[in-house]
Structure formats: C-alpha cells, structure tokens
Design a protein around this motif. Structure first.
Motif, mmCIF file in Angstrom:
data_model
loop_
_atom_site.group_PDB
_atom_site.id
_atom_site.type_symbol
_atom_site.label_atom_id
_atom_site.label_comp_id
_atom_site.label_asym_id
_atom_site.label_seq_id
_atom_site.Cartn_x
_atom_site.Cartn_y
_atom_site.Cartn_z
ATOM 1 N N ARG B 72 0.866 -1.168 0.000
ATOM 2 C CA ARG B 72 0.000 0.000 0.000
ATOM 3 C C ARG B 72 0.907 1.224 0.000
ATOM 4 N N PHE B 73 0.319 2.373 -0.027
ATOM 5 C CA PHE B 73 1.117 3.599 -0.026
ATOM 6 C C PHE B 73 0.695 4.501 1.122
ATOM 7 N N GLU B 74 1.691 5.130 1.671
ATOM 8 C CA GLU B 74 1.439 6.189 2.639
ATOM 9 C C GLU B 74 1.929 7.472 1.990
ATOM 10 N N TYR B 75 1.427 8.574 2.443
ATOM 11 C CA TYR B 75 1.783 9.835 1.793
ATOM 12 C C TYR B 75 2.358 10.824 2.801
ATOM 13 N N SER B 124 -3.130 8.592 4.817
ATOM 14 C CA SER B 124 -3.799 7.646 3.923
ATOM 15 C C SER B 124 -4.095 8.345 2.595
ATOM 16 N N ALA B 125 -4.510 7.530 1.614
ATOM 17 C CA ALA B 125 -4.818 8.091 0.297
ATOM 18 C C ALA B 125 -5.953 9.105 0.400
ATOM 19 N N ALA B 126 -6.937 8.800 1.237
ATOM 20 C CA ALA B 126 -8.091 9.698 1.363
ATOM 21 C C ALA B 126 -7.655 11.040 1.967
ATOM 22 N N GLN B 127 -6.787 10.976 2.977
ATOM 23 C CA GLN B 127 -6.303 12.220 3.596
ATOM 24 C C GLN B 127 -5.496 13.035 2.593
#
Lengths: 159, 561
Positions: B72-75, B124-127
C-alpha cells in the motif's frame, strides 16, 4: 566573412588549385553539419521520448497507487475476521454438529443405467414416440372392443 | 551582354552555397535551442535530477491464495515555501487536515528561503486526496510504499514486518527478504543521457504460504480466549500437517500487529513458537518411549514396579501424583504420565542411545523452518560439564532440556508420520513476475524410529486420550495425544519456581491416518495442569479442524475402506 573564405572569388576558376581546396573544405563542412544535424535530431528525440516515458511512468504510479488502495480495501473486507463478522451479522452461527451422509455404495446403487436410457432424444424422436403411443392406444382400444375382458359387476341391491 | 551573363553564372553557385549554409545553420540553431530547452533549462517536471525506481515488493498469500500481506502507499505532505503565494491562507486551509497547530504550520512554511518543509507523514490516500484537492501552490504529496498486514495481530509473528527502509525483519518478511524485495535501479537526469534510463526495476517474488488464514484466525481466537480464561501469561498454538511438515497455523498470544510495529515493544517481535525455549515436560515421554522401543531396550509387554518415587545418584524422583501404581505397563506409564516409569525406560536405554535419539528427533538443533530468528534449544549431554545421571533421568520426562514449541511438534509429528521426521516449512511456493516458480518440496530429514514402533506408540497415545485425558477426546474420532506440565526454571534463585508451570498438549487426528498435529502451550495458567487447561483447548481446535477439513468420523472412514 566565412563565405568569402570558402566560396570561389569573382573571376577565379572553380577548377583552379585554390578552388579545389575550397571545394574540399566545403565538403568537409557539409559533412560536419550533417553529423551535427543528425546528432542533434537524435538527442532531441531522445529527450522528448524520455519526457513522455516519465509522464507515462507518473501515470502508471498513480494507477498503481489507486490499485493498491483498492486491494487494501478488498483484503480488509475479505479477511477471515471481517467475513466472520459479516456472516454473524447476516445471522449465520457456527455449526453445533456436523452430520455426514452415508451414501449407498452397494453395487445396485452404483449401477449405471443403460446408455440408451440416458441418451438424449434425437430430433423428431419425441414426435415419433407420441405417434407410436397414439397407435398403441388405438390398437389396445380396438383389441378391447373385439375381445372385452370380463369384469366383476356389482349389482346394486345384491343380497 | 555576354559579360553580364558570365558574371551571373559566376554568382549563382556562390548564392546557392550561401543559402545552403544559412539554412543549415538555421536548422542547427533550432535543434540546439530545443535541446537546450529539454536538457539544459530542464524544468523540474521535465527531467528529474535524481530518480530511483524500486521493484515492487512481492505479496504474501495464504495456501488458498488469500492475500495476507500486500503493498500500500502512505503519503507525506510537504511544502516548498518559495512557491507558496499566500502563507496565511495556505495555513488556514491546511489546518483542518493536519495534526499540527496553525502556529506550527505557519512556522514551517513562512521561511521562503527554506526549500522544503515536512508537514505530515504517513497519511492515507483519502487524507492526501483531501489536501491535494485544495489545489494549493507549493504543497506536494510524496508516496511512500508500505505494507499492509491483513491478518494483523493474528499472524504478526509469522508475517514479520518491513522497517522504514523496506527491509524485512522477523518472520517470513525477514527470512525471504531478498526474494521479496526484487531489484531496484537508480536514474540520474541532467545533461547526460544515462543508460539507466532504459533499465527497468524487477519486482520481487510473490510468496504462497502453507499457512491457512482461516485456521490461523480461528486458532488465534481460541488461544486468546484460553489465555484469558485461565489467566495465563500467554500461549502458543501450532497446527501442522505431519505428513509434509507444512505449517497451517502458528499463533502466539500476546502477539503484535505488524501494521503498528513502530509503536510495539521490541520484545513482542520475537516469535515464541520458534525463539522461546521451555522445558516441555511429560510430552517428551513420547519420544523416550519411542526411542526405548525402537532401540529394543524395552518391549511392548515390558512392565515395571512403580513405587511412586525412586532415587538416582542421590536425587529423588517422584511421580507427579506421588502414588505408587504397582506393576505398570508402558501404556499405563503414558496414561498416568509417570516420571518413575520414564526413568526406568531411559535407564534401560542408556545415555548414549537416548541422546542419539534426541538428536534424531531434532532436539538441540534448528528445525530449519523458513522463519527468521529460530533458536536451537539446549540438550545437556554426557559431554557437557556437570552432566550426571540425574540429567538423564530428568530428561526422560522433559525436564532439564530446553526446546522450542516447534521442535516438540516436529518430534511428535515424526511418531504420527510413521517415524519419519519432516522439515517444517511455511513457504509453499515463490512465484516470480515472469511466472518462474520455486516450489518447496516436503523434506524427510530422517527416519527416527521404525514405522512399527511409531504405530505402537500412536496406539498408546490413543489410549492416553481415551483413558485418561478425556478432555482432549473428540467423539467419533480416534485422537492420539499427550499432556505436558513443566516447571519453570528460576534463573535468579536456581531450581524451579514453586507454583508456576507451563502446560501443554500435543495431539494428532485421526490417529491411524493423521491429517494434522496440534500443539497447545499455555504459560503460567492459574490451573497448573495440562489435562485441565491445554487438553480442552486442543479439543476445541481439533473438533473445528475435523469439520473444517471435512474429515468424517472413524466409522465412516472404516466403512469406506
């Protein structure tokens, strides 16, 4: 200035020794220009392609990030704990007792019906069967009419 | 007239050549300008100065191809203060999305000479999408690859984790780090055209484990419940296929969530199933009896006179119940878990043969399981200083010897498996991005005892469950098993802790054709007996497994044979 150096001067024969030298110089110059032209063209194309690749890479990475996000969501939803919780919400409960069914393994039970019985009817067969049944019915009625079987008749008001 | 035309003829080549020369110079200038734009001016979004391309780390799947470890990815959100147009407005708009206070945000983005300011990590992607949707100039998001552990705490020790540098640590992540991580390449931009521009990174292998996510989940639940019910310190359950050595579940409690490894105590990283040593206790009577029978030191009809206690070079060894059982058979020794009987058998066997068998059963050495940080345990042999016959006697019933839970499972599995010791493993196959498959083949380490002896010992262990440890019995199925209740050495005071015990039960079913072997180990329960604590837990697991694996009861199987 450069043209004055390399081009034949007014009144000068192009085939004179000086003229020949200048022609060679011109030829070298042209070849050099061609070489530089090709190199610059190639380098320019590579730079443009590199930019396009980089842009596509960027798009690919964005798509990979989206995919990863979706995979995380799917994985979280299909994890055994999540499935168990969902199943319980839907009213499922762990089985209290598991029952096993004993199948009849005797030869009779396992005997395969004859192939003719399993064969699918061919085209028109159903109609033929109907026709044969109709004839069979006619013949049996006719036979009954010719030789009626004796039936015990219960007379009303018999003693 | 003739002169004029001659002059014109003379001038024509000059003009043409001059024209050609000018055209060539023009084209070159245009091309040079283009090249200068692409490669020298080099706007930031055209040619990155330094770019590293990493191969994607392989995923980890369970035996049913359920993804249990994925990428997954963190940003990270950062700011380039020099690009920010309105500092106050930017800070105001970012404020609801960041954990920083308004003053902290302003402090970080106000200094326009600073090239880079980190505002948030691990979003997260949403954030991230929420922040980037604001469209604020000078605010950038950077993706960082991370791992997502689907089973969380339930498989923390088996999975392991990757650290911030994406380096695998512990568990499968640690053991198969090289296979998982693939190959990375670095690119350099700028003037030179780097051949690395055309080399691509190679992704890592995907691993398919022998682990069954469903069994792991179920066993984790059962273990947690048992530890809480018996107010124990912790516990371990291992489920293995004795025929192949494939591990289906390995659970410890307490465990840790690899998704939160950074905030977990490092002590919890260690997998107790392979890295913690304990004295297994009476479970080891199984291997003692098997060894004595196989060596011919005792026969199936051997009996001894049980007097509750016996003395070995000055040390008194007693049965756990301190009862004299009189004339006792081998089966009764195992049924009542009599220490005196085990000592009798081991005295007949002798130290040389006992330790040879112990080594053959895998005690005191690594099992070779493909998990990071396995320890070998410890067996004191006659070569060890201070070794005496007391060691021989206590070793016969599982004291004075240090083993890992996995070693115990593997050793008893050898008895279940006709005497063949299998190498345990958790990786079934590794699949490369190009489809190349590395398949793990079950490995027979050695034949420890003969199939006949293994069969006889199994018969005795069935009698143990049916006659004595009925809390482990599963109605309709023949279950073989043995309890273990071991004291815990006290390293500070010497000797053993007075009241604390480690209780365990190891069993397999169906006994005549074992499909699974289960070890249940509970540390320091408030009820200090294996038959009261570990056996019922085993029963719960075994009952569930028999249904899950659709193994019909014995009489159905006999009828179908």
């Amino acid at each position: 200035m450069a043209a004055k150096l390399f081009l034949p001067q007014r009144g000068e024969s192009p085939w004179s020794p000086q003229g020949r030298t200048r022609r060679w110089i011109l030829l070298y110059l042209a070849l050099l220009c061609l070489g530089i032209f090709l190199h610059l063209t190639l380098a320019s194309q590579i730079a443009i392609l590199s930019y396009r690749i980089w842009k596509l890479d960027e798009q690919k990475q964005a798509l990979e990030q989206q995919r990863a996000e979706i995979m995380v969501q799917i994985a979280a939803m299909t994890a055994p704990a999540a499935l168990e919780e969902k199943a319980r919400e839907l009213g499922f409960v762990p089985a209290e007792e598991v029952l096993y069914i004993v199948l009849d393994r005797s030869e009779e039970a396992l005997m395969v019906p004859p192939e003719s019985a399993l064969a699918a009817p061919e085209e028109g067969t159903a109609e033929d069967t109907d026709g044969a049944a109709w004839w069979q019915e006619i013949i049996s009625r006719f036979a009954a009419w010719i030789a009626p079987t004796s039936r015990p008749v219960e007379a009303e008001g018999s003693p | 007239m003739e002169d004029v035309s001659a002059i014109k003829l003379q001038r024509q080549p000059r003009r043409r050549l001059a024209l050609l020369f000018t055209a060539l110079v023009g084209v070159m200038l245009i091309l040079a300008a283009r090249l200068f734009y692409w490669q020298v001016l080099s706007p930031e979004d055209v040619v990155p100065q330094q770019e590293a391309q990493s191969g994607v780390r392989g995923e980890i799947l369970d035996k049913h191809r359920l993804r249990i470890v994925i990428n997954r990815f963190e940003y990270d959100i950062s700011a380039a203060p020099s690009e920010i147009e309105n500092v106050e407005r930017t800070a105001q708009q970012l404020d609801p999305y960041l954990s920083l206070s308004m003053e902290e945000i302003l402090e970080r983005i106000r200094d326009r000479e600073q090239r880079y300011a980190l505002l948030a990590q691990g979003l997260s992607a949403a954030q991230k999408d929420g922040i980037m949707a604001l469209g604020l100039p000078g605010i950038h998001a950077t993706a960082r690859p991370r791992r997502f552990y689907v089973l969380g705490e339930e498989a923390g020790h088996v999975a392991g984790f990757v650290n911030w540098e994406l380096k695998g640590a512990y568990g499968v992540e640690g053991y198969y780090d090289e296979l998982l991580q693939g190959v990375s390449v670095s690119r350099s931009g700028g003037f030179l055209i780097n051949p690395h521009h055309f080399a691509s990174a190679r992704d890592g292998y995907d691993l398919v484990l022998t682990l069954d996510g469903t069994i792991q989940h179920m066993v984790a639940q059962v273990l947690q419940e048992a530890v809480e019910r018996y107010q124990a310190d912790g516990g371990t359950i291992i489920v293995m296929d004795p025929r192949s050595g494939a591990i289906w579940a390995m659970v410890n409690y307490p465990s840790f969530d690899p998704n939160e490894f950074a905030t977990t105590s490092q002590e919890l990283y260690v997998n107790p199933a392979i890295s913690h040593q304990y004295e297994p206790g009476s479970v080891l009577k199984v291997t003692t009896v098997a060894a004595a029978l196989d060596a011919g030191a005792i026969a199936l009809d051997t009996t001894y006179e049980d007097t509750a206690c016996m003395t070995v070079v000055g040390a008194t060894i007693c049965n756990w119940d301190r009862i004299a059982h009189g004339t006792t058979t081998i089966t009764e020794t195992l049924q009542h878990s009599l220490n005196v009987g085990a000592v009798h058998y081991v005295m007949a066997l002798g130290p040389e043969r006992l330790y040879r068998y112990m080594e053959a059963f895998g005690f005191g050495q690594l099992t070779g399981v493909d998990l990071a940080n396995e320890v070998a345990g410890m067996v004191r042999t006659p070569d060890t200083p201070d070794w005496s016959l007391v060691d021989l006697a206590t070793n016969s019933f599982g004291q004075g010897i240090a083993t890992t839970p996995l070693q115990v499972v593997v050793a008893i599995a050898a008895v279940a498996n006709g005497g063949r010791l299998m190498k345990p493993y958790v990786m079934e196959r590794a699949v490369a991005p190009d489809g190349t498959v590395l398949q793990t083949q079950p490995t027979v380490v050695r034949q420890v005892v003969s199939p006949q002896v293994a069969r006889e010992v199994t018969r005795m262990l069935v009698a143990v469950v049916e006659g004595e440890v009925t809390k482990a019995a599963v109605p309709g199925y023949s279950v073989a098993g043995k309890t273990g209740t071991a004291q815990i050495p006290d390293p500070e005071k010497g000797g053993y802790e007075p009241h604390a015990t480690i209780v365990s039960f190891v069993g397999y079913a169906p006994s005549y054709d074992p499909r699974f072997i289960v070890l249940v180990k509970i540390d320091r329960p408030h009820v200090p007996r294996g038959s009261e604590v570990a056996a019922p837990v085993f029963k719960t697991v075994a009952e569930w497994l028999l249904a899950y694996l659709a193994i019909p009861p014995d009489h159905f199987q006999m009828a179908s044979r």
